[in-house]
Write an enzyme that holds these catalytic residues in place. Structure first.
Site, short mmCIF file in Angstrom:
data_model
loop_
_atom_site.label_atom_id
_atom_site.label_comp_id
_atom_site.label_asym_id
_atom_site.label_seq_id
_atom_site.Cartn_x
_atom_site.Cartn_y
_atom_site.Cartn_z
CE LYS A 1 17.08 -5.00 -5.85
NZ LYS A 1 17.99 -3.87 -6.10
CB SER B 1 6.82 -4.73 -2.60
OG SER B 1 5.45 -4.44 -2.42
NE ARG C 1 4.65 19.53 -4.43
CZ ARG C 1 4.07 18.43 -4.04
NH1 ARG C 1 4.60 17.72 -3.09
NH2 ARG C 1 2.96 18.04 -4.59
CD GLU D 1 10.05 4.77 -9.87
OE1 GLU D 1 10.97 5.59 -9.74
OE2 GLU D 1 9.45 4.26 -8.91
NE ARG E 1 5.22 9.59 -9.91
CZ ARG E 1 4.63 9.22 -8.77
NH1 ARG E 1 3.56 8.51 -8.82
NH2 ARG E 1 5.13 9.58 -7.61
CB ALA F 1 -1.46 7.92 -5.81
CB SER G 1 2.62 2.43 -7.49
OG SER G 1 1.71 2.39 -6.42
CG LEU G 2 -2.78 1.71 -7.48
CD1 LEU G 2 -4.09 2.39 -7.20
CD2 LEU G 2 -2.56 0.54 -6.56
#
Lengths: 480, 205
Positions: free
Chosen positions: A72, A78, A178, A278, A289, A292, A294-295
């Site tokens: 998209k 991206s 947090r 994801e 998780r 970092a 996404s690799l």
């Protein structure tokens, strides 16, 4: 590192990509006004078709696969590219035995809901990042706020002007970690003490601090607050709310990204179909998780490169392939419904009972824009349908999941329920059967026509890829 | 997250037209594979024609033709990283589109404003589009097109709009000025999410 050995099989001969048109088909639909809408369809053939996952697409292309990337977003948009600044800064070198410590951390942080073979794979191959703090949810000022605000003396306020963190964490107050703060913010909002017309956020107050103190360490916050909330931090509080940052669930896959089907107690690979990033659940994350990752896209591309070759034959597609999707699209463009339902997803899901009705309302969906060229309305309507399917499954799975583990925290079921109670010695304990504990993956299936969700379960994979090299970590109590 | 813009650090922004050699020192998504980048087709859903962007066959021979080590990992900005093995991923250069009607251009820019690589720009640009896109002239639309589509990193656009970093000359124009002004949020609106699309189809009052 067999994936790289596979890639070292460099072909010196260039292979020109095939741009073969296996034919054109036409879908035709009759609609109420008796004008049939015609959809000419052109078929293309590729070695690999990647939906999203830009990095995987480039990895495959580098490995000489004739690759199509359907997205998209234009590739430079991206998320992987945009996040590049953060990833490159966070990454370090994985040397020597460090990856085994990282393996241990990841298993622990996943609260033993991660599959240890997948975790072994990503940590040993250096594709994950050794960040010590798990990311669960983040405070959000529209996008996000650094903890610096709280660290500098900012306080969280509810609609009654109360500094509510004092109630939940009398000592740490607003400086609690947090994940815990996010949870309590959510609780305040759920109990009706949220702020704003929708009562859907709380306030972060900074204006009691001297202006010099705000300007110095937190210049970005002041600007972001004005840009997105129209708030002058020296005078007014900032609206903040907890938000979803990452989906840890997804399509079930093996540690190499091959999509799995589960039947008769066995995982079966769906040949030719892979999922990563994801969208997938390998699961390397379990219920928490690490940052970092996404690799992991690339891990998938590499394992594909290993097991397939460019030019491999694929079975022909069905003559009516794609018809369902095009039918759906046609219906959205030409639906005769007159009223537009307004979706108030937040409140209805909160009530917990409206979800089936809400799904039923989807059949009234139609677009204002009937065009077929750059039709944002149509794309976002399709997104709504997809999001609804995901939401239904997530909510149903979570409702049935009666324990607390990691980010899945329930006030009504506060205890983690494994096969054994790890707060006591295991000797002498009776192992709970599969149906009575929750250390398992939930598989959800949804009937697209009715919105009905079916839940099944499959076991966690505890065995690593090489027990001698990297032993399984047995479950233990994980306190936060 | 409002990333405080690093001052003077990092490679300078360079347009695609500057050429590959000039860009060779830029950070970019990289891999250690000493392979030649093959041809890849990229199809953006709902493009005007069934446009498959076929990349030209760049043969980006890595300086390291034979790889000594098969470790696969990504390096950060380590001072010992020579970055010699970086391979740039070739993307098609931005070009002004002369073959589309003004209505199509507006519709395309609306889509491209709403689908970004990060949430800040999603919100900022979709609200900006709601405010300004319908009244822009064709010239302004082309300026906006370049602004939101040529930069390869969305963060650059955000920094320029919020004046955290100076924008390159080529983007200093009336549209950039409009965007900067819009980012200031003079009316102090709550801009917590992208707007719904109903505004496009509402009858003007």
């Amino acid at each position: 590192m067999s994936g790289v050995r596979g890639l070292s099989r460099l072909l010196s001969a260039r292979r020109w990509p095939r741009r073969s048109f296996t034919g054109t088909r036409v879908f035709m639909f009759g609609i109420v006004e008796r004008i049939s809408a015609q959809y000419p369809v052109v078929d293309h053939e590729f070695d690999a078709v990647v939906v999203g996952a830009l990095r995987a697409a480039f990895g495959l292309s580098e490995a000489e696969f004739d690759t199509a990337c359907v997205t998209k977003l234009f590739p430079t948009r991206s998320h992987t590219v945009a996040a590049q600044v953060g990833i490159n800064a966070a990454l370090g070198n994985m040397e020597g035995d460090n990856w085994r410590w990282h393996f241990y951390d990841t298993v622990k942080v996943s609260d033993w809901l991660g599959d240890q073979d997948a975790i072994h794979y990503v940590t040993e191959n250096g594709l994950a990042c050794p960040v010590s703090q798990p990311e669960i949810a983040r405070m959000v000022l529209v996008v996000s706020l650094t903890e610096g605000c709280r660290g500098e003396g900012g306080i969280l306020i509810n609609s009654q002007g109360e500094r509510f963190m004092e109630r939940y964490a009398p000592i740490a107050k607003d400086l609690a970690s947090r994940d815990v703060v996010s949870r309590w913010m959510t609780l305040e909002i759920r109990e009706g003490r949220g702020c704003g017309p929708e009562k859907d956020h709380v306030y972060l107050q900074l204006h009691h601090l001297p202006p010099e103190q705000l300007a110095m360490p937190l210049p970005g916050i002041s600007e972001t607050a004005m840009i997105f909330a129209g708030v002058d931090v020296t005078k007014e509080p900032i609206p903040v709310l907890p938000t979803v940052h990452y989906n840890m669930d997804g399509i079930p896959t093996s540690y190499e990204g091959q999509v799995l089907r589960h039947g008769n107690g066995q995982d079966q690979i769906v040949p030719g179909l892979y999922a990563c990033g994801e969208a997938a659940c390998a699961s390397a994350h379990g219920v928490n998780r690490l940052g970092a990752n996404s690799l992991l896209d690339l891990a998938c591309a590499l394992s594909i490169a290993e097991s397939c070759r460019p030019g491999d034959k694929v079975p022909p597609i069905k003559p009516n392939a794609g018809e369902e999707s095009v039918t759906n699209l046609d219906k959205l463009r030409f639906s005769t419904q007159n009223h537009a339902a307004v979706f108030r997803v937040g409140s209805l899901l909160q009530e917990g009972c409206g979800k089936i009705k809400l799904y039923g309302d989807l059949k009234h969906l139609k677009t204002f824009d009937r065009g077929m060229v750059w039709n944002t309305d149509l794309v976002e309507t399709l997104e709504l349908q997809n999001l609804m399917l995901c939401a239904l499954q997530t909510v149903s799975g979570a409702e049935a999941w009666k324990e607390s583990r990691g980010v899945h925290a329930r006030e009504d079921y506060k205890v983690r329920i494994d096969e054994y109670d790890h707060s006591k010695p295991i000797q002498g304990q009776q192992k709970k059967p599969f149906e009575e504990h929750w250390r398992k993956h939930t598989l959800s299936y949804v009937d697209v026509s009715t919105g009905k969700v079916t839940l099944e379960y499959r076991p966690i994979i505890d065995k690593t890829l090489n027990e001698a090299d990297c032993a399984t970590v047995p479950p233990a109590i994980h306190s936060y | 997250m409002r990333r405080d813009a690093p001052s003077g650090s990092g490679p300078p922004w360079l347009p695609w037209s500057a050429g590959r050699a000039a860009r060779s020192s830029r950070k970019c998504p990289r891999s250690r594979f000493p392979v030649q980048v093959g041809k890849m087709a990229v199809a953006t859903v709902f493009s005007t024609s069934s446009r498959m962007l076929a990349l030209s066959r760049h043969s980006l021979l890595s300086p390291l033709l034979s790889v000594k080590s098969f470790r696969r990992f990504y390096r950060g900005d380590s001072p010992t990283d020579s970055q010699k093995d970086m391979i740039e991923i070739p993307l098609p250069p931005w070009q002004e589109r002369t073959d589309e009607s003004i209505e199509t251009k507006r519709a395309r820019l609306l889509y491209e404003s709403r689908k970004r690589g990060m949430l800040e720009n999603c919100i900022l640009l979709s609200l900006f589009a709601k405010e300004h896109l319908q009244h822009m002239t064709e010239k302004q639309l082309n300026l906006y097109d370049r602004l939101i589509n040529e930069p390869s990193n969305d963060w650059d656009i955000y920094y320029w709009a919020t004046e955290a970093k100076p924008a390159p000359e080529i983007f200093e124009n009336e549209v950039m000025a409009l965007l900067r002004d819009f980012a200031k949020n003079k009316n102090k609106e709550q801009r917590l999410r992208a707007p719904d699309l109903e505004y496009l189809f509402e009858k003007p009052r």
